[in-house]
Design a protein around this motif. Sequence first.
Motif, PDB file in Angstrom:
ATOM      1  N   ASP A  95       0.879  -1.530   0.090  1.00  0.00           N
ATOM      2  CA  ASP A  95      -0.037  -0.228   0.222  1.00  0.00           C
ATOM      3  C   ASP A  95       1.202   1.130   0.395  1.00  0.00           C
ATOM      4  O   ASP A  95       1.703   1.305   1.049  1.00  0.00           O
ATOM      5  N   PRO A  96       1.154   1.865  -1.015  1.00  0.00           N
ATOM      6  CA  PRO A  96       1.882   3.129  -1.328  1.00  0.00           C
ATOM      7  C   PRO A  96       2.052   4.221   0.012  1.00  0.00           C
ATOM      8  O   PRO A  96       2.462   4.822   0.135  1.00  0.00           O
ATOM      9  N   GLU A  97      -0.100   4.070   0.326  1.00  0.00           N
ATOM     10  CA  GLU A  97      -0.240   5.496   1.404  1.00  0.00           C
ATOM     11  C   GLU A  97       1.012   4.870   3.296  1.00  0.00           C
ATOM     12  O   GLU A  97       1.312   5.439   3.867  1.00  0.00           O
ATOM     13  N   GLU A  98       0.917   3.736   3.045  1.00  0.00           N
ATOM     14  CA  GLU A  98       1.598   3.082   4.476  1.00  0.00           C
ATOM     15  C   GLU A  98       3.264   2.810   4.209  1.00  0.00           C
ATOM     16  O   GLU A  98       4.049   2.961   5.406  1.00  0.00           O
ATOM     17  N   ILE A  99       3.233   2.148   2.798  1.00  0.00           N
ATOM     18  CA  ILE A  99       4.812   1.720   2.776  1.00  0.00           C
ATOM     19  C   ILE A  99       5.673   2.529   1.427  1.00  0.00           C
ATOM     20  O   ILE A  99       5.146   2.504   0.388  1.00  0.00           O
ATOM     21  N   THR A 100       6.418   2.913   1.656  1.00  0.00           N
ATOM     22  CA  THR A 100       7.457   3.774   0.704  1.00  0.00           C
ATOM     23  C   THR A 100       8.464   2.753  -0.113  1.00  0.00           C
ATOM     24  O   THR A 100       8.116   2.887  -1.178  1.00  0.00           O
ATOM     25  N   GLU A 101       8.666   1.194   0.313  1.00  0.00           N
ATOM     26  CA  GLU A 101       9.105   0.349  -0.710  1.00  0.00           C
ATOM     27  C   GLU A 101       8.992  -0.441   0.146  1.00  0.00           C
ATOM     28  O   GLU A 101       9.024  -0.618   1.540  1.00  0.00           O
ATOM     29  N   GLY A 102       9.661  -2.075  -0.737  1.00  0.00           N
ATOM     30  CA  GLY A 102       9.343  -3.232   0.151  1.00  0.00           C
ATOM     31  C   GLY A 102      10.603  -3.993  -0.358  1.00  0.00           C
ATOM     32  O   GLY A 102       9.999  -4.496  -1.491  1.00  0.00           O
ATOM     33  N   ARG A 103      11.235  -4.752  -0.225  1.00  0.00           N
ATOM     34  CA  ARG A 103      11.683  -5.863  -0.790  1.00  0.00           C
ATOM     35  C   ARG A 103      11.913  -7.055  -0.104  1.00  0.00           C
ATOM     36  O   ARG A 103      12.059  -6.745   1.132  1.00  0.00           O
ATOM     37  N   PHE A 104      12.419  -8.108  -0.691  1.00  0.00           N
ATOM     38  CA  PHE A 104      13.444  -9.128   0.291  1.00  0.00           C
ATOM     39  C   PHE A 104      14.446  -9.110   0.989  1.00  0.00           C
ATOM     40  O   PHE A 104      14.752  -8.124  -0.052  1.00  0.00           O
ATOM     41  N   TRP A 105      15.363  -8.968   1.989  1.00  0.00           N
ATOM     42  CA  TRP A 105      15.994  -9.287   2.518  1.00  0.00           C
ATOM     43  C   TRP A 105      16.898 -10.354   3.202  1.00  0.00           C
ATOM     44  O   TRP A 105      15.980 -11.958   3.328  1.00  0.00           O
ATOM     45  N   SER A 106      17.657 -10.584   2.328  1.00  0.00           N
ATOM     46  CA  SER A 106      18.932 -11.777   3.315  1.00  0.00           C
ATOM     47  C   SER A 106      18.884 -11.916   4.448  1.00  0.00           C
ATOM     48  O   SER A 106      19.134 -10.545   5.362  1.00  0.00           O
ATOM     49  N   ALA A 107      19.152 -13.320   5.082  1.00  0.00           N
ATOM     50  CA  ALA A 107      19.829 -12.644   6.751  1.00  0.00           C
ATOM     51  C   ALA A 107      20.823 -11.907   6.703  1.00  0.00           C
ATOM     52  O   ALA A 107      21.233 -11.690   7.928  1.00  0.00           O
ATOM     53  N   GLY A 108      22.187 -12.131   6.183  1.00  0.00           N
ATOM     54  CA  GLY A 108      23.437 -11.532   5.581  1.00  0.00           C
ATOM     55  C   GLY A 108      23.613 -10.319   6.052  1.00  0.00           C
ATOM     56  O   GLY A 108      23.712  -9.779   6.365  1.00  0.00           O
ATOM     57  N   GLU A 109      22.321  -9.792   5.110  1.00  0.00           N
ATOM     58  CA  GLU A 109      22.394  -8.158   4.690  1.00  0.00           C
ATOM     59  C   GLU A 109      21.739  -7.810   5.544  1.00  0.00           C
ATOM     60  O   GLU A 109      21.787  -6.371   6.134  1.00  0.00           O
ATOM     61  N   ILE A 110      20.642  -8.062   6.422  1.00  0.00           N
ATOM     62  CA  ILE A 110      20.085  -7.911   7.801  1.00  0.00           C
ATOM     63  C   ILE A 110      21.284  -7.597   8.956  1.00  0.00           C
ATOM     64  O   ILE A 110      21.461  -6.859   9.421  1.00  0.00           O
ATOM     65  N   ASP A 111      21.731  -8.859   9.395  1.00  0.00           N
ATOM     66  CA  ASP A 111      22.768  -8.882  10.085  1.00  0.00           C
ATOM     67  C   ASP A 111      24.004  -7.360   9.516  1.00  0.00           C
ATOM     68  O   ASP A 111      24.340  -7.208  11.145  1.00  0.00           O
ATOM     69  N   GLY A 112      24.520  -7.574   8.796  1.00  0.00           N
ATOM     70  CA  GLY A 112      25.214  -6.280   8.227  1.00  0.00           C
ATOM     71  C   GLY A 112      25.099  -4.744   8.495  1.00  0.00           C
ATOM     72  O   GLY A 112      25.318  -4.317   8.559  1.00  0.00           O
ATOM     73  N   SER A 113      22.872  -5.345   8.781  1.00  0.00           N
ATOM     74  CA  SER A 113      22.376  -3.390   9.129  1.00  0.00           C
ATOM     75  C   SER A 113      22.360  -3.313  10.489  1.00  0.00           C
ATOM     76  O   SER A 113      21.942  -2.634  10.958  1.00  0.00           O
ATOM     77  N   ILE A 114      22.125  -4.176  10.894  1.00  0.00           N
ATOM     78  CA  ILE A 114      22.223  -4.004  12.577  1.00  0.00           C
ATOM     79  C   ILE A 114      22.573  -3.788  13.003  1.00  0.00           C
ATOM     80  O   ILE A 114      23.836  -3.156  13.199  1.00  0.00           O
ATOM     81  N   GLY A 115      22.441  -2.491  13.837  1.00  0.00           N
ATOM     82  CA  GLY A 115      22.522  -0.695  14.581  1.00  0.00           C
ATOM     83  C   GLY A 115      23.375  -0.108  14.162  1.00  0.00           C
ATOM     84  O   GLY A 115      24.054   0.763  14.615  1.00  0.00           O
ATOM     85  N   LYS A 116      23.159   0.238  12.963  1.00  0.00           N
ATOM     86  CA  LYS A 116      22.851   1.294  11.571  1.00  0.00           C
ATOM     87  C   LYS A 116      22.447   2.076  11.145  1.00  0.00           C
ATOM     88  O   LYS A 116      22.589   3.219  10.866  1.00  0.00           O
ATOM     89  N   GLY A 117      21.313   1.624  12.330  1.00  0.00           N
ATOM     90  CA  GLY A 117      20.265   3.089  11.962  1.00  0.00           C
ATOM     91  C   GLY A 117      19.165   2.707  10.829  1.00  0.00           C
ATOM     92  O   GLY A 117      19.077   4.011  10.307  1.00  0.00           O
ATOM     93  N   VAL A 118      19.468   2.053  10.943  1.00  0.00           N
ATOM     94  CA  VAL A 118      18.355   1.480   9.187  1.00  0.00           C
ATOM     95  C   VAL A 118      16.781   0.772   9.203  1.00  0.00           C
ATOM     96  O   VAL A 118      16.499   1.492   8.454  1.00  0.00           O
ATOM     97  N   PHE A 119      17.193  -0.388  10.505  1.00  0.00           N
ATOM     98  CA  PHE A 119      15.789  -0.205  10.922  1.00  0.00           C
ATOM     99  C   PHE A 119      15.532   0.115  12.386  1.00  0.00           C
ATOM    100  O   PHE A 119      15.714   0.766  12.743  1.00  0.00           O
ATOM    101  N   THR A 120      14.582  -0.548  11.986  1.00  0.00           N
ATOM    102  CA  THR A 120      13.482   0.288  13.705  1.00  0.00           C
ATOM    103  C   THR A 120      13.978  -0.280  14.685  1.00  0.00           C
ATOM    104  O   THR A 120      14.652  -1.872  14.258  1.00  0.00           O
ATOM    105  N   PRO A 121      14.362  -0.051  15.880  1.00  0.00           N
ATOM    106  CA  PRO A 121      14.463  -1.057  16.954  1.00  0.00           C
ATOM    107  C   PRO A 121      13.373  -2.362  17.615  1.00  0.00           C
ATOM    108  O   PRO A 121      14.479  -3.233  18.226  1.00  0.00           O
ATOM    109  N   ASN A 122      12.157  -1.459  17.469  1.00  0.00           N
ATOM    110  CA  ASN A 122      11.952  -2.620  17.229  1.00  0.00           C
ATOM    111  C   ASN A 122      11.872  -4.030  16.205  1.00  0.00           C
ATOM    112  O   ASN A 122      12.492  -5.307  17.178  1.00  0.00           O
ATOM    113  N   PHE A 123      11.991  -3.848  15.017  1.00  0.00           N
ATOM    114  CA  PHE A 123      12.379  -5.062  14.280  1.00  0.00           C
ATOM    115  C   PHE A 123      13.339  -5.552  14.812  1.00  0.00           C
ATOM    116  O   PHE A 123      13.910  -6.378  14.445  1.00  0.00           O
TER     117      PHE A 123
END
Length: 135
Positions: A95-123
């Motif tokens: 839904d473009p009113e709620e979400i700017t964009e979306g995509r699949f992330w590999s576990a490696g991509e997520i692990d490499g971005s944790i703690g860098k301000g990319v994700f919400t603290p909740n996530f």
Amino acid sequence: VVLLHVIMPGAGLYLQKRSCDKDIQPGKWDTSVGGHVDYGEAVVDALRREAREELGLRDIEPIALSPYVFESSRERELINPFYVYVDESTAIVPDPEEITEGRFWSAGEIDGSIGKGVFTPNFEQEYQLIKQYIK
């Protein structure tokens, strides 16, 4: 609150980028689907409604994880997390009113971005619960 993690084996975990108009955590990457349970609504019904509204997902069979409380300086919420496996034939229509964009992330991509301000603290907290299910 209900959260749904959409996982496609081989592709990873679908994340949504929050709209820059959001009051909380604008422009950050977040859980596939998230929303509030309406008064009198069953948790799984709220999850299915939010999945339809945010990503156009229908006929899903979510798997429940243990509920927990998330607390920050701004909010305190009872989180009801779920995950679901999808395949290439699953149509994801953000839904473009709620979400700017979306995509699949590999576990490696997520692990490499944790703690860098990319994700919400909740996530980032939620990811620790869900990463074992990403294939």
